[in-house]
Design an enzyme around this catalytic site. Structure first.
Site, mmCIF file in Angstrom:
data_model
loop_
_atom_site.group_PDB
_atom_site.id
_atom_site.type_symbol
_atom_site.label_atom_id
_atom_site.label_comp_id
_atom_site.label_asym_id
_atom_site.label_seq_id
_atom_site.Cartn_x
_atom_site.Cartn_y
_atom_site.Cartn_z
ATOM 1 N N ARG A 1 0.805 -1.227 0.000
ATOM 2 C CA ARG A 1 0.000 0.000 0.000
ATOM 3 C C ARG A 1 0.835 1.272 0.000
ATOM 4 O O ARG A 1 0.338 2.342 -0.307
ATOM 5 C CB ARG A 1 -0.976 -0.020 1.194
ATOM 6 C CG ARG A 1 -2.129 -0.980 0.943
ATOM 7 C CD ARG A 1 -3.098 -1.040 2.106
ATOM 8 N NE ARG A 1 -2.610 -1.866 3.184
ATOM 9 C CZ ARG A 1 -3.285 -2.145 4.297
ATOM 10 N NH1 ARG A 1 -4.475 -1.640 4.484
ATOM 11 N NH2 ARG A 1 -2.781 -2.915 5.227
ATOM 12 N N ASP B 1 -16.524 1.287 -1.248
ATOM 13 C CA ASP B 1 -16.095 2.617 -1.708
ATOM 14 C C ASP B 1 -15.666 2.502 -3.169
ATOM 15 O O ASP B 1 -15.653 1.412 -3.751
ATOM 16 C CB ASP B 1 -14.959 3.180 -0.824
ATOM 17 C CG ASP B 1 -13.775 2.214 -0.727
ATOM 18 O OD1 ASP B 1 -13.502 1.504 -1.711
ATOM 19 O OD2 ASP B 1 -13.120 2.191 0.336
ATOM 20 N N LYS C 1 -21.041 8.380 -0.795
ATOM 21 C CA LYS C 1 -21.021 9.219 0.408
ATOM 22 C C LYS C 1 -21.497 10.610 0.004
ATOM 23 O O LYS C 1 -20.958 11.192 -0.940
ATOM 24 C CB LYS C 1 -19.582 9.342 0.933
ATOM 25 C CG LYS C 1 -19.119 8.151 1.712
ATOM 26 C CD LYS C 1 -17.744 8.438 2.308
ATOM 27 C CE LYS C 1 -17.050 7.154 2.677
ATOM 28 N NZ LYS C 1 -15.656 7.304 3.003
#
Ligand code: R5P
Length: 288
Positions: free
Chosen positions: A95, A165, A188
Site C-alpha cells: 500500500r 467505496d 457518500k
C-alpha cells in the site's frame, strides 16, 4: 518443479503443489524447539533443489515473514536452483506505492528490489496498485483473488454485491461477471458539517442478502460502516468477503456487524474459507 512454503503460507504451498503435480519440499523453521531466544528467524530446506525450477510461497506479513522469505530465496539459490519463482499471496507494504512525503521509501518497490537479488519473477494476488508492478526490477504479475471468492459467493444465496467505496469497484465488477449477481457501490454524500449520508447508489437493499466485496480487511472499520448502513436500510443478511484478511486492532468487534465473513488463504485466519491455489497454478503454468 518443486514447491516450498514459508511459515506464513504452508497450507497454500501444499495446495499449489497438488494443483501443479509438483513435489512439496519441507522446510524447518526452528533449529531448536522454541526458536532463537532473540526472535531471529531460521530456515533449513529439507530436500534437493539443484537444477530445479523452484516456487517459494510466502506472504510477506507480518515483518518476520519477509526475513524468512529472503533467507529461503538465498538458501535455494545457494543450493543450485535453476529458476526461482516467488509467489507472494499477500504482498505486505504494497500500500506504500508512492513517496507521499519527501524522505519516505516507496516501500512496495523496496520489497521487490530485495527479492530480485534471488528471484527470477514474482506473482502476487490482488495487488493494491497493479500499475506499479511494471516498475519492479523483476517481472511481476498480479493474479486475481476474486474468482476464489466468487466460487464461494455463488453457493451462499447472496442477492447482490456491494463495493464499500470507489476503490473496490474493480473487485465488485469482476465478482459480478463471475457470479452473475448485480452490483452497486456505496456513495457518500455530505449533508452538513456534522452529517454524512452513505447509501447504495442504485439498488434497493431492503430484504436482500448483500455481500460486501473488498481487497483487504484490516481493522474492519470500512466494512463495519458499510454493514451498519446496509442494516439501517433493511438488508436481511450482510456478508463481508475479502481477498486478504488481516483482522488487526478492533476487527473482531467491527465484524460483529456482519452475518458471515469470508477470506482467501493469502493470509491464514479463522475466516479463511477459499483457496487461490487454482489461480496461482494457472499463472505458473502460463510462465512458460
Ligand atoms: C483500502 O484501499 C482498502 O481497499 C480497504 O478498504 C482498507 O484497507 C480496509 O481497511 P480497514 O479494514 O482498516 O477499514
Amino acid at each position: 518443479m518443486k514447491v516450498l512454503g514459508g511459515s506464513a503460507s504452508v497450507p497454500l504451498a501444499r495446495a499449489l503443489a497438488k494443483e501443479l503435480g509438483a513435489d512439496l519440499i519441507d522446510v524447518a523453521f526452528e533449529r531448536h524447539p522454541g526458536g532463537f531466544p532473540d526472535g531471529e528467524r531460521y530456515v533449513c530446506i529439507k530436500g534437493t533443489v539443484a537444477r530445479e525450477h523452484v516456487v517459494i510461497v510466502q506472504t510477506t506479513w507480518p515483518d518476520p515473514k519477509i526475513v524468512e522469505l529472503l533467507l529461503l530465496a538465498d538458501a535455494i539459490r545457494d543450493a543450485g536452483a535453476r529458476r526461482l519463482t516467488a509467489v507472494i499471496p499477500y504482498y505486505g507494504y504494497g500500500r506504500q506505492d508512492k513517496r507521499f512525503l519527501e524522505g519516505e521509501a516507496v516501500s512496495a518497490r523496496t520489497m521487490a528490489k530485495h527479492l530480485a537479488l534471488d528471484a527470477d519473477e514474482l506473482l502476487t494476488v490482488t495487488f493494491h496498485n497493479p500499475d506499479l508492478l511494471p516498475t519492479f526490477p523483476l517481472p511481476a504479475k498480479e493474479v486475481s483473488g476474486i474468482p476464489a471468492l466468487a466460487r464461494h459467493l455463488k453457493g451462499i444465496g447472496a442477492d447482490m454485491l456491494l463495493a464499500p467505496d470507489g476503490n473496490a469497484m474493480r473487485f465488485v465488477k469482476e465478482a459480478s461477471k463471475l457470479t452473475g449477481l448485480p452490483f452497486d457501490s456505496l456513495s457518500k454524500e455530505r449533508i452538513d458539517s456534522y452529517t454524512v449520508r452513505i447509501e447504495p447508489k442504485a439498488l434497493a437493499v431492503n430484504g436482500k442478502s448483500v455481500a460486501i466485496v473488498d481487497d483487504v480487511i484490516s481493522t474492519g472499520g470500512t466494512i463495519a460502516t458499510a454493514a451498519t448502513e446496509l442494516r439501517s436500510q433493511g438488508a436481511r443478511r450482510v456478508i463481508a468477503a475479502c481477498v486478504h484478511g488481516l483482522f488487526v486492532g478492533k476487527a473482531e468487534a467491527n465484524l460483529k456487524a456482519c452475518d458471515e465473513v469470508i477470506a482467501t488463504d493469502t493470509v491464514v485466519s479463522r475466516y479463511t474459507k477459499v483457496t487461490v491455489a487454482p489461480e496461482f497454478a494457472a499463472a505458473i503454468r502460463a510462465l512458460g
